[in-house]
Write an enzyme that holds these catalytic residues in place. Structure first.
Site, PDB file in Angstrom:
ATOM      1  N   GLY A 217       0.822  -1.193   0.000  1.00 26.34           N
ATOM      2  CA  GLY A 217       0.000   0.000   0.000  1.00 26.34           C
ATOM      3  C   GLY A 217       0.861   1.249   0.000  1.00 26.34           C
ATOM      4  CB  SER A 218       0.148   4.621   1.280  1.00 25.22           C
ATOM      5  OG  SER A 218      -1.041   4.787   0.535  1.00 25.22           O
TER       6      SER A 218
END
Length: 478
Positions: A217-218
């Protein structure tokens, strides 16, 4: 007649040469692999014929051998077993060895090549043979803080000293009790092992370094942003268009920012603000502009796809180059990106340490029974993924993430914390994987940490960041 004798002589010499060559290969070049083979019963018996060396944390044994009245003479005993199971692994009669127990079995059992003279000396002096002791880099206070902070969540916490690569904490949950696998009753061991394998929480998997790996993810945006700045093609203030919805190139698939809408309002958004607010759309545009090959180059420099042992083998993290749409997805940690928590901690550690990534290790020292050092930890540079200038820029951007951005729950009064959260998608309708990674103090980093929480229904800032905060506070004595 002489001709026949010559033929026989040559044949015998060739046979002798073949025998000499094969035994040399076996006894010299294949000895380590044969000793490590779990099917080697003789090695197993040798492991029990000597008092196995202890595994130590801060001078205290977390695994040791105690005398028992059976044919194996010694019983392996683990103190605080679940807390340290990701590090120690287990030592069994018939189900193999894992963790430090497996990776350093030859030292712990006293059969390593550089313990040969110690073994001979024990035989000559009539002493009971003993294995070497292995001291770990883990700090017990930090390990306990990480364990407590993770609570009932499934996931992992890894804390590194970014200056040396020493692993200060390594927690994996669900955990298990290695004592149930150390029994000398084979029936009990096999029964316990099968039960652990069948457990849906998968306690035998060391989530910190292995398993199915996680979508980052981020937290992968740290690599995308580092690559953009380090390449010299972009500055933090450079901007991209700021739509509220973005269609992946060549597809009809739309992506959105985590909070919905545009990234902070306005027609354009800077790279700095895209990282601070953890927006997907500008990162997708940035990644496509850089290109998959450039991203892969930097991901590899940070450790993706590379072999690593700590001394247990670490499953390599994955970054694959795809078409433009796939590069756009991978730029914010989706598509086929997969990581270990150790890899995520290494990313923060490299940024914290002026762009220099130190090789992670669990081993502080290996010591012979007479207290003579066999091996001492020596810090080693693993790679230099970014320049010191890029490191300084990324550090300030990560400080902004915590002080005034999407990683606000990692704030610590009086300390500049550099960090990044992540909320990775695992498919429609499935729970999220929640992340935090970062380091502190930002101006003189003493710890880099990665936290992953499985089956999340919230955001990384709500769940993972407070866990990391407690670990950092333990390091700083807050």
């Amino acid at each position: 007649m002489n001709r026949q004798l010559k033929r026989v002589t040559i044949a015998v010499m060739l046979m002798f040469l073949a025998l000499f060559t094969s035994t040399t290969i076996i006894t010299v070049f294949q000895v380590d692999s044969l000793n490590a083979d779990t099917r080697n019963v003789r090695t197993l018996n040798d492991s029990y014929s000597a008092e196995r060396g202890p595994i130590l944390v801060d001078g205290q044994a977390i695994a040791e051998s105690k005398p028992v009245a059976d044919k194996y003479k010694f019983q392996r005993v683990y103190s605080n077993p679940q807390l340290y199971s990701a590090a120690t692994g287990y030592f069994t009669l018939n189900q193999g060895n894992t963790g430090v127990e497996g990776a350093l079995n030859n030292y712990l059992s006293g059969t390593a090549n550089d313990q040969f003279l110690n073994k001979v000396n024990s035989i000559l002096t009539g002493q009971t043979p003993k294995g070497a002791s292995v001291s770990l880099t883990i700090d017990p206070k930090i390990q306990q803080a990480a364990w407590d902070a993770l609570g009932t969540n499934s996931g992992s916490v890894v804390a590194l000293d970014p200056r040396t690569g020493a692993i200060l904490a390594m927690v994996s949950k669900a955990a298990y009790d290695p004592n149930v696998l150390a029994s000398h009753n084979s029936t009990d061991v096999i029964s316990a092992y099968k039960a652990l394998l069948a457990d849906p929480t998968k306690p035998l998997i060391n989530r910190a370094i292995a398993g199915d790996l996680y979508y980052p993810g981020s937290v992968f945006k740290l690599i995308t942003t580092s690559a953009a700045i380090d390449s010299g093609k972009y500055k933090p203030e450079d901007t991209f268009p700021n739509p509220s919805t973005f269609t992946l190139t060549g597809t009809s698939t739309n992506i959105n920012n985590a909070e919905g809408g545009s990234c902070g309002g306005g027609a354009t958004v800077s790279i700095a603000d895209a990282l601070r607010l953890s927006c997907n759309i500008p990162m997708a545009q940035l990644g496509a502009a850089l290109g998959g090959d450039e991203l892969k180059k930097y991901a590899t420099a940070f450790g993706f796809g590379q072999k690593l042992s700590i001394p247990m083998a670490v499953t390599p993290s994955i970054y694959n180059v795809g078409d433009t749409a796939q590069v756009q997805l991978s730029s914010f940690g989706q598509y086929e990106d997969r990581v270990t928590p150790l890899q995520v901690a290494m990313t923060s550690a490299a940024i914290a340490n002026g762009g220099s990534l130190m090789q992670p290790t669990l081993i502080k020292e290996i010591t012979a029974p007479d207290l003579t050092p066999i091996q001492r930890f020596q810090q080693k540079v693993f790679s230099q993924p970014i320049t010191p200038a890029t490191s300084a820029t990324m550090t300030q951007l990560m400080i902004n993430n915590v002080s005034n951005g999407a990683a606000s729950n990692a704030r610590i009064s009086g300390v500049d914390v550099a960090g990044k959260t992540g909320t990775a998608q695992n498919g429609d309708g499935k729970p999220y994987t929640l992340w935090f990674t970062g380091f502190a103090p930002a101006d003189n980093p003493k710890v880099a940490v990665a936290v992953v929480v499985e089956n999340g229904t919230s955001f990384g800032n709500a769940v993972a960041a407070p866990i990391a905060k407690k670990v950092i506070e333990a390091v700083l004595g807050k």
